[in-house]
Design a protein around this motif. Sequence first.
Motif, PDB file in Angstrom:
ATOM      1  N   ARG A  30      32.593   4.664  10.699  1.00 60.18           N
ATOM      2  CA  ARG A  30      32.086   4.252   9.383  1.00 60.18           C
ATOM      3  C   ARG A  30      31.459   2.858   9.458  1.00 60.18           C
ATOM      4  O   ARG A  30      30.340   2.642   8.984  1.00 60.18           O
ATOM      5  CB  ARG A  30      33.237   4.268   8.377  1.00 60.18           C
ATOM      6  N   GLU A  31      32.187   1.907  10.050  1.00 64.19           N
ATOM      7  CA  GLU A  31      31.668   0.540  10.155  1.00 64.19           C
ATOM      8  C   GLU A  31      30.406   0.489  11.003  1.00 64.19           C
ATOM      9  O   GLU A  31      29.432  -0.190  10.650  1.00 64.19           O
ATOM     10  CB  GLU A  31      32.739  -0.394  10.748  1.00 64.19           C
ATOM     11  N   THR A  32      30.412   1.200  12.122  1.00 65.58           N
ATOM     12  CA  THR A  32      29.249   1.215  13.017  1.00 65.58           C
ATOM     13  C   THR A  32      28.058   1.871  12.332  1.00 65.58           C
ATOM     14  O   THR A  32      26.930   1.381  12.427  1.00 65.58           O
ATOM     15  CB  THR A  32      29.602   1.950  14.329  1.00 65.58           C
ATOM     16  N   ALA A  33      28.300   2.960  11.621  1.00 66.05           N
ATOM     17  CA  ALA A  33      27.212   3.651  10.908  1.00 66.05           C
ATOM     18  C   ALA A  33      26.607   2.756   9.837  1.00 66.05           C
ATOM     19  O   ALA A  33      25.378   2.741   9.649  1.00 66.05           O
ATOM     20  CB  ALA A  33      27.735   4.950  10.287  1.00 66.05           C
ATOM     21  N   LEU A  34      27.444   2.000   9.136  1.00 64.91           N
ATOM     22  CA  LEU A  34      26.929   1.087   8.113  1.00 64.91           C
ATOM     23  C   LEU A  34      26.071  -0.015   8.738  1.00 64.91           C
ATOM     24  O   LEU A  34      25.019  -0.374   8.192  1.00 64.91           O
ATOM     25  CB  LEU A  34      28.074   0.497   7.287  1.00 64.91           C
ATOM     26  N   GLU A  35      26.496  -0.530   9.884  1.00 58.49           N
ATOM     27  CA  GLU A  35      25.694  -1.540  10.591  1.00 58.49           C
ATOM     28  C   GLU A  35      24.350  -0.964  11.013  1.00 58.49           C
ATOM     29  O   GLU A  35      23.298  -1.588  10.819  1.00 58.49           O
ATOM     30  CB  GLU A  35      26.422  -2.025  11.852  1.00 58.49           C
ATOM     31  N   LEU A  36      24.385   0.217  11.622  1.00 60.42           N
ATOM     32  CA  LEU A  36      23.149   0.857  12.087  1.00 60.42           C
ATOM     33  C   LEU A  36      22.238   1.207  10.909  1.00 60.42           C
ATOM     34  O   LEU A  36      21.016   1.036  10.998  1.00 60.42           O
ATOM     35  CB  LEU A  36      23.470   2.120  12.897  1.00 60.42           C
ATOM     36  N   ALA A  37      22.822   1.687   9.828  1.00 56.67           N
ATOM     37  CA  ALA A  37      22.031   2.049   8.644  1.00 56.67           C
ATOM     38  C   ALA A  37      21.288   0.834   8.111  1.00 56.67           C
ATOM     39  O   ALA A  37      20.103   0.911   7.760  1.00 56.67           O
ATOM     40  CB  ALA A  37      22.935   2.655   7.568  1.00 56.67           C
ATOM     41  N   GLN A  38      21.984  -0.293   8.057  1.00 58.30           N
ATOM     42  CA  GLN A  38      21.341  -1.517   7.579  1.00 58.30           C
ATOM     43  C   GLN A  38      20.227  -1.939   8.537  1.00 58.30           C
ATOM     44  O   GLN A  38      19.125  -2.272   8.112  1.00 58.30           O
ATOM     45  CB  GLN A  38      22.375  -2.634   7.439  1.00 58.30           C
ATOM     46  N   GLN A  46      24.662   7.528   2.242  1.00 60.66           N
ATOM     47  CA  GLN A  46      24.648   8.750   3.053  1.00 60.66           C
ATOM     48  C   GLN A  46      25.329   8.507   4.399  1.00 60.66           C
ATOM     49  O   GLN A  46      26.110   9.342   4.870  1.00 60.66           O
ATOM     50  CB  GLN A  46      23.215   9.227   3.290  1.00 60.66           C
ATOM     51  N   ALA A  47      25.028   7.370   5.025  1.00 65.79           N
ATOM     52  CA  ALA A  47      25.618   7.058   6.332  1.00 65.79           C
ATOM     53  C   ALA A  47      27.132   6.922   6.230  1.00 65.79           C
ATOM     54  O   ALA A  47      27.873   7.431   7.079  1.00 65.79           O
ATOM     55  CB  ALA A  47      24.991   5.773   6.891  1.00 65.79           C
ATOM     56  N   GLU A  48      27.604   6.265   5.177  1.00 71.30           N
ATOM     57  CA  GLU A  48      29.043   6.062   5.013  1.00 71.30           C
ATOM     58  C   GLU A  48      29.766   7.391   4.776  1.00 71.30           C
ATOM     59  O   GLU A  48      30.794   7.671   5.400  1.00 71.30           O
ATOM     60  CB  GLU A  48      29.303   5.100   3.852  1.00 71.30           C
ATOM     61  N   VAL A  49      29.214   8.217   3.909  1.00 70.20           N
ATOM     62  CA  VAL A  49      29.840   9.509   3.604  1.00 70.20           C
ATOM     63  C   VAL A  49      29.875  10.397   4.847  1.00 70.20           C
ATOM     64  O   VAL A  49      30.916  10.972   5.197  1.00 70.20           O
ATOM     65  CB  VAL A  49      29.120  10.214   2.433  1.00 70.20           C
ATOM     66  N   ALA A  50      28.758  10.486   5.559  1.00 65.23           N
ATOM     67  CA  ALA A  50      28.705  11.323   6.766  1.00 65.23           C
ATOM     68  C   ALA A  50      29.667  10.806   7.830  1.00 65.23           C
ATOM     69  O   ALA A  50      30.347  11.596   8.503  1.00 65.23           O
ATOM     70  CB  ALA A  50      27.279  11.385   7.309  1.00 65.23           C
ATOM     71  N   ALA A  51      29.755   9.490   7.970  1.00 58.79           N
ATOM     72  CA  ALA A  51      30.651   8.907   8.978  1.00 58.79           C
ATOM     73  C   ALA A  51      32.109   9.210   8.657  1.00 58.79           C
ATOM     74  O   ALA A  51      32.890   9.585   9.540  1.00 58.79           O
ATOM     75  CB  ALA A  51      30.418   7.398   9.073  1.00 58.79           C
ATOM     76  N   ILE A  52      32.480   9.066   7.412  1.00 58.30           N
ATOM     77  CA  ILE A  52      33.870   9.338   7.014  1.00 58.30           C
ATOM     78  C   ILE A  52      34.238  10.798   7.270  1.00 58.30           C
ATOM     79  O   ILE A  52      35.343  11.104   7.703  1.00 58.30           O
ATOM     80  CB  ILE A  52      34.088   8.974   5.533  1.00 58.30           C
TER      81      ILE A  52
END
Length: 165
Positions: A30-38, A46-52
């Motif tokens: 989740r944290e990594t996806a949020l960093e990459l999304a930004q 979308q990135a947070e939901v998919a990661a979770i």
Amino acid sequence: MGHDEMIDGLLVKTREQMNEKRFQHTLAVRETALELAQRFQVDPVQAEVAAILHDYCKYWPRERMEAVIRQSERTPQTLLTEPVALWHAHVAAEVLPQECNIDDEAVLMAIRYHTTGRLGMTPLEQVIFLADYIEPHRDFTGVEKVRQLAQFSLEKAVFATLKQT
């Protein structure tokens, strides 16, 4: 329901599906996806939901996953001839609309292809695929190179991941 309540609800439901080690992996993805999304201008919700939710079905019994695949009109039945480790991604994409009220097709596709990737992956799909591979708990030969590539190029990092796997 606000964003925080939705995310909290998804975290609770996800935690119920897995052991603590896998849940810690999920939080790291989740944290990594949020960093990459930004970094790569991908929708952060979308990135947070998919990661979770990406490993939601990983610890379901084989029989339960097989039943979902057999009933599916979208998942190719040939998946049943593939290693069981690949099933959970497709099964999650099938059950999450009912289990967690997820109807965002882009999120479901990112979950469906987070283990194998596919031709023509969207940026969201690439973010989830990559976040799963490079999250901070991962420690194997080549992961550092991919992390470095992910600092500046989503595509190059995904390509390097596919070459390594």
